[in-house]
Motif scaffolding. Structure first.
Motif, PDB file in Angstrom:
ATOM      1  N   VAL A  38       0.861  -1.185   0.000  1.00 30.02           N
ATOM      2  CA  VAL A  38       0.000   0.000   0.000  1.00 30.02           C
ATOM      3  C   VAL A  38       0.893   1.230   0.000  1.00 30.02           C
ATOM      4  CG1 VAL A  38      -1.901  -1.126   1.234  1.00 30.02           C
ATOM      5  CG2 VAL A  38      -0.172   0.126   2.530  1.00 30.02           C
ATOM      6  N   GLU A  39       0.320   2.357  -0.360  1.00 26.30           N
ATOM      7  CA  GLU A  39       1.013   3.643  -0.264  1.00 26.30           C
ATOM      8  C   GLU A  39       0.411   4.400   0.904  1.00 26.30           C
ATOM      9  OE1 GLU A  39       2.556   5.940  -3.070  1.00 26.30           O
ATOM     10  OE2 GLU A  39       3.120   4.288  -4.368  1.00 26.30           O
ATOM     11  N   VAL A  40       1.269   5.007   1.704  1.00 30.78           N
ATOM     12  CA  VAL A  40       0.842   5.760   2.875  1.00 30.78           C
ATOM     13  C   VAL A  40       1.538   7.113   2.839  1.00 30.78           C
ATOM     14  CG1 VAL A  40       0.909   5.839   5.402  1.00 30.78           C
ATOM     15  CG2 VAL A  40       0.448   3.682   4.258  1.00 30.78           C
ATOM     16  N   HIS A  41       0.822   8.145   3.230  1.00 27.61           N
ATOM     17  CA  HIS A  41       1.386   9.491   3.258  1.00 27.61           C
ATOM     18  C   HIS A  41       1.134  10.123   4.624  1.00 27.61           C
ATOM     19  CE1 HIS A  41       1.928   9.243  -1.062  1.00 27.61           C
ATOM     20  NE2 HIS A  41       0.704   8.731  -1.118  1.00 27.61           N
ATOM     21  N   SER A  42       1.965  11.069   4.960  1.00 31.73           N
ATOM     22  CA  SER A  42       1.772  11.910   6.146  1.00 31.73           C
ATOM     23  C   SER A  42       1.939  11.197   7.484  1.00 31.73           C
ATOM     24  CB  SER A  42       0.401  12.597   6.097  1.00 31.73           C
ATOM     25  OG  SER A  42       0.292  13.361   4.924  1.00 31.73           O
ATOM     26  N   VAL A  43       2.706  10.122   7.534  1.00 32.48           N
ATOM     27  CA  VAL A  43       3.100   9.572   8.831  1.00 32.48           C
ATOM     28  C   VAL A  43       4.576   9.890   9.008  1.00 32.48           C
ATOM     29  CG1 VAL A  43       1.328   7.773   8.915  1.00 32.48           C
ATOM     30  CG2 VAL A  43       3.552   7.236   7.945  1.00 32.48           C
ATOM     31  N   LYS A  44       4.962  10.202  10.213  1.00 29.41           N
ATOM     32  CA  LYS A  44       6.315  10.689  10.443  1.00 29.41           C
ATOM     33  C   LYS A  44       7.245   9.688  11.129  1.00 29.41           C
ATOM     34  CE  LYS A  44       4.907  15.529  10.579  1.00 29.41           C
ATOM     35  NZ  LYS A  44       4.672  15.551   9.182  1.00 29.41           N
ATOM     36  N   THR A  45       6.668   8.681  11.809  1.00 29.43           N
ATOM     37  CA  THR A  45       7.494   7.692  12.503  1.00 29.43           C
ATOM     38  C   THR A  45       6.923   6.294  12.292  1.00 29.43           C
ATOM     39  OG1 THR A  45       6.232   7.761  14.563  1.00 29.43           O
ATOM     40  CG2 THR A  45       8.061   9.342  14.356  1.00 29.43           C
ATOM     41  N   VAL A  46       7.705   5.292  12.636  1.00 27.71           N
ATOM     42  CA  VAL A  46       7.235   3.907  12.563  1.00 27.71           C
ATOM     43  C   VAL A  46       6.035   3.714  13.487  1.00 27.71           C
ATOM     44  CG1 VAL A  46       7.860   1.508  13.068  1.00 27.71           C
ATOM     45  CG2 VAL A  46       9.461   2.986  11.838  1.00 27.71           C
ATOM     46  N   ARG A  47       6.063   4.320  14.651  1.00 24.17           N
ATOM     47  CA  ARG A  47       4.932   4.220  15.591  1.00 24.17           C
ATOM     48  C   ARG A  47       3.647   4.755  14.947  1.00 24.17           C
ATOM     49  NH1 ARG A  47       5.772   3.826  20.853  1.00 24.17           N
ATOM     50  NH2 ARG A  47       7.764   4.907  20.688  1.00 24.17           N
ATOM     51  N   GLU A  48       3.732   5.920  14.291  1.00 25.85           N
ATOM     52  CA  GLU A  48       2.572   6.493  13.610  1.00 25.85           C
ATOM     53  C   GLU A  48       2.108   5.585  12.467  1.00 25.85           C
ATOM     54  OE1 GLU A  48       3.020  10.529  12.295  1.00 25.85           O
ATOM     55  OE2 GLU A  48       3.763  11.181  14.259  1.00 25.85           O
ATOM     56  N   LEU A  49       3.057   4.962  11.774  1.00 20.88           N
ATOM     57  CA  LEU A  49       2.702   4.055  10.691  1.00 20.88           C
ATOM     58  C   LEU A  49       1.916   2.857  11.221  1.00 20.88           C
ATOM     59  CD1 LEU A  49       2.830   3.052   7.776  1.00 20.88           C
ATOM     60  CD2 LEU A  49       5.048   1.997   8.352  1.00 20.88           C
ATOM     61  N   ILE A  50       2.366   2.283  12.322  1.00 18.54           N
ATOM     62  CA  ILE A  50       1.654   1.140  12.906  1.00 18.54           C
ATOM     63  C   ILE A  50       0.247   1.553  13.319  1.00 18.54           C
ATOM     64  CG2 ILE A  50       1.598  -0.479  14.848  1.00 18.54           C
ATOM     65  CD1 ILE A  50       4.709  -0.494  14.658  1.00 18.54           C
ATOM     66  N   GLU A  51       0.104   2.720  13.916  1.00 19.89           N
ATOM     67  CA  GLU A  51      -1.223   3.224  14.296  1.00 19.89           C
ATOM     68  C   GLU A  51      -2.111   3.397  13.064  1.00 19.89           C
ATOM     69  OE1 GLU A  51      -2.616   3.633  17.226  1.00 19.89           O
ATOM     70  OE2 GLU A  51      -0.832   3.179  18.398  1.00 19.89           O
ATOM     71  N   TYR A  52      -1.549   3.974  12.019  1.00 26.28           N
ATOM     72  CA  TYR A  52      -2.296   4.194  10.782  1.00 26.28           C
ATOM     73  C   TYR A  52      -2.769   2.856  10.199  1.00 26.28           C
ATOM     74  CZ  TYR A  52      -3.379   5.506   5.997  1.00 26.28           C
ATOM     75  OH  TYR A  52      -4.018   5.686   4.799  1.00 26.28           O
ATOM     76  N   LEU A  53      -1.864   1.899  10.099  1.00 24.84           N
ATOM     77  CA  LEU A  53      -2.222   0.600   9.534  1.00 24.84           C
ATOM     78  C   LEU A  53      -3.260  -0.113  10.381  1.00 24.84           C
ATOM     79  CD1 LEU A  53       1.336  -0.610   8.492  1.00 24.84           C
ATOM     80  CD2 LEU A  53      -0.475   0.273   6.984  1.00 24.84           C
ATOM     81  N   SER A  54      -3.141   0.033  11.695  1.00 28.46           N
ATOM     82  CA  SER A  54      -4.106  -0.571  12.609  1.00 28.46           C
ATOM     83  C   SER A  54      -5.497   0.021  12.409  1.00 28.46           C
ATOM     84  CB  SER A  54      -3.639  -0.379  14.054  1.00 28.46           C
ATOM     85  OG  SER A  54      -4.554  -0.933  14.949  1.00 28.46           O
TER      86      SER A  54
END
Length: 93
Positions: free
Chosen positions: A18-34
């Protein structure tokens, strides 16, 4: 940024990447994916009994080929052109 999933995470997300935009850290990415794909991703990566101060991720997350455990863990900063590979925890015996 491009996020690639492996093994059971592919099944949870329903696609290989997938493509993801506007996350700044790995922690934010995990939250976004969740939030956008499956809460099980967060449970398996950071909410298991194997996660601790020395091992902030149960599974493996690579940012441009580098394991986040050797970078800044969940606080590893991400850029829009990064490629992230996410592997679930491995079982075995």
């Amino acid at each position: 940024m491009r996020i690639k999933f492996y093994a059971t995470f592919r099944e949870l997300v329903g696609r290989k990447e997938v493509e993801v935009h506007s996350v700044k850290t790995v922690r934010e990415l995990i939250e976004y994916l969740s939030e956008h794909y499956s809460p099980e991703i967060k449970k398996q990566l950071i909410e298991t009994e194997r996660v601790n101060e020395d091992k902030p991720v149960d599974g493996m997350i690579l940012v441009n080929g580098h394991n986040v455990l050797h970078l800044n863990g969940l606080d590893t900063e991400l850029k829009e052109d990064d490629e992230i590979h996410i592997f679930p925890p491995a079982g075995g015996g």
